[in-house]
Write an enzyme that holds these catalytic residues in place. Structure first.
Site, mmCIF file in Angstrom:
data_model
loop_
_atom_site.group_PDB
_atom_site.id
_atom_site.type_symbol
_atom_site.label_atom_id
_atom_site.label_comp_id
_atom_site.label_asym_id
_atom_site.label_seq_id
_atom_site.Cartn_x
_atom_site.Cartn_y
_atom_site.Cartn_z
ATOM 1 N N HIS A 1 0.713 -1.221 0.256
ATOM 2 C CA HIS A 1 -0.064 0.006 -0.028
ATOM 3 C C HIS A 1 0.901 1.250 0.170
ATOM 4 C CE1 HIS A 1 -3.652 -2.311 0.617
ATOM 5 N NE2 HIS A 1 -3.055 -2.833 1.588
ATOM 6 N N ASP B 1 2.166 -6.144 2.737
ATOM 7 C CA ASP B 1 1.042 -5.115 3.241
ATOM 8 C C ASP B 1 1.423 -3.900 3.952
ATOM 9 O OD1 ASP B 1 -1.637 -4.671 3.389
ATOM 10 O OD2 ASP B 1 -1.958 -6.000 5.172
HETATM 11 ZN ZN LIG Z 1 -5.989 -6.626 4.180
#
Ligand SMILES: [Zn+2]
Length: 389
Positions: free
Chosen positions: A60, A274
């Protein structure tokens, strides 16, 4: 160029006293013992590890750069931050947000992909983590931005991505979920099951419909129960299904991560980060889209609660933990950080392993598995010049 005196990790095993020959942007030879003569510029690595560049399917942000900014320069900035930690290719992950924001982020990723491999970044495509997720397992996703599966909305997202949408995470048990799985697969998008309350039968139905990936196994789904093993059991028991793992020591107990490696094998595990924009920034309080998050001791949590909101993990640390804390053999850890994700993306013939003909994407690691240099497409990453001791 010739790299010599290295421990080269190949799919066949570790070559002690190994060498690697690079011509232009490709690997042209790998071996052990005496290296070829007259192979050009030569780097003696003093026994350091050489592993393939990491491929992270779930990013992200990083280094202060957020994918959701919808700015191609920011997206490339996030990729460049992760490059310094050995990641040579990323998928840019987009969390659930107002639809307009998700559409803008998708087209920004498309531009970042079109920028091609730059000196220090390579974005392969996008990963939509939402908006068709279960409110029961939303984690840090804002429930206001979740939607029921619908093909028209999916089509708008697909169009905005212009052929660069590679993975969509969805909850197949929602009404219309299985139809969306089939539709996305037919459109050439890899379906990942995640942020889902699916029971075992619903998860199995999603795999029958063509889903082949699980988003951060164990996180954002029902826990394993021995009589109702849920998505976790359905995924681990099914050959062909690949599972993401966030191996930061926070999202999963080490024993849980070990069980996953034992059950699935490294050929069905992708180490992912992540990571959010604050990865690399240390402790502090930050805004993450509409949410406020708190970073302490490497853990990212929604302000005022315990809900994890992504990570500050980098792929080098994920690999290091796999080897040093979980006891995964180096060859298997490398498979999970490079080879398996390359295969999932359909680029296993070009990336993800140190073999002749593959792109010269590699990481030089010290004895304690710290990154010393990163090469992508045959060129050393500018900020990570080969360190000589
Ligand atoms: Zn997630």
């Amino acid at each position: 160029m010739l790299l010599t005196d290295a421990r080269v990790v190949t799919p066949a095993g570790v070559l002690d006293d190994g060498w690697l020959r690079i011509v232009a942007d490709r690997i042209s030879g790998v071996g052990s013992g005496s290296p070829p003569r007259n192979a050009g510029e030569r780097h003696e690595l003093g026994g350091r590890w050489v592993v393939p560049g990491f491929i992270d399917l779930h990013v992200h942000g990083g280094g202060g750069h957020a994918i959701l900014s919808a700015d191609p320069a920011e997206i490339l900035g996030a990729a460049a931050f992760h490059r310094r930690h050995g990641t040579t290719r990323i998928l840019a992950s987009i969390v659930s947000a107002p639809l307009g924001e998700m559409l803008r982020a998708l087209s920004a990723v498309r531009e970042a992909v079109a920028a091609g491999p730059t000196d220090d970044a390579r974005v392969v495509g996008s990963h939509l983590e939402g908006p068709f997720l279960s409110p029961l397992r939303a984690g840090a996703h804002d429930p206001d931005h979740l939607r029921s599966p619908d093909l028209a909305t999916f089509q708008r997202l697909l169009d905005a991505a212009g052929g660069t949408l590679r993975v969509i995470t969805l909850a197949p048990e929602l009404p219309g979920g299985l139809e969306l799985v089939r539709h996305a697969v037919a459109a050439g998008v890899i379906v990942a099951v995640g942020h889902t309350d699916a029971n075992h039968a619903q998860a199995a139905a999603a795999f029958d419909a063509g889903a082949e990936l699980v988003t951060h196994l164990f996180n954002g789904m029902r826990p394993w129960h021995h009589r109702e093993p849920g998505l976790v059991g359905a995924a681990l028991a099914r050959s062909g299904v690949v599972c993401e793992l966030i191996n930061d020591g926070i999202h999963l107990h080490d024993a849980t991560a070990r069980v996953a490696f034992h059950a699935a094998g490294a050929g069905r595990i992708c180490l992912v980060t992540d990571a959010i924009a604050t990865a690399g920034a240390g402790a502090g309080d930050f805004h993450l889209g509409s949410a406020e998050v708190r970073v302490r001791d490497g853990a990212v949590r929604l302000a005022g609660g315990e809900t994890l909101a992504g990570s500050t993990l980098t792929m080098d640390a994920a690999l290091r933990r796999a080897v040093l804390d979980l006891g995964v053999p180096m060859r298997a850890a490398v498979e999970a950080s490079s080879t398996t994700p390359a295969r999932v993306l359909g680029i296993g013939d070009r990336a993800g392993s140190l073999e002749p003909g593959r792109d010269a994407d590699l990481v030089v690691l010290s004895d304690d598995l710290e990154v010393e240099a990163v090469m992508a497409g045959g060129a050393w990453t500018p900020s990570g010049r080969l360190v000589r001791r």
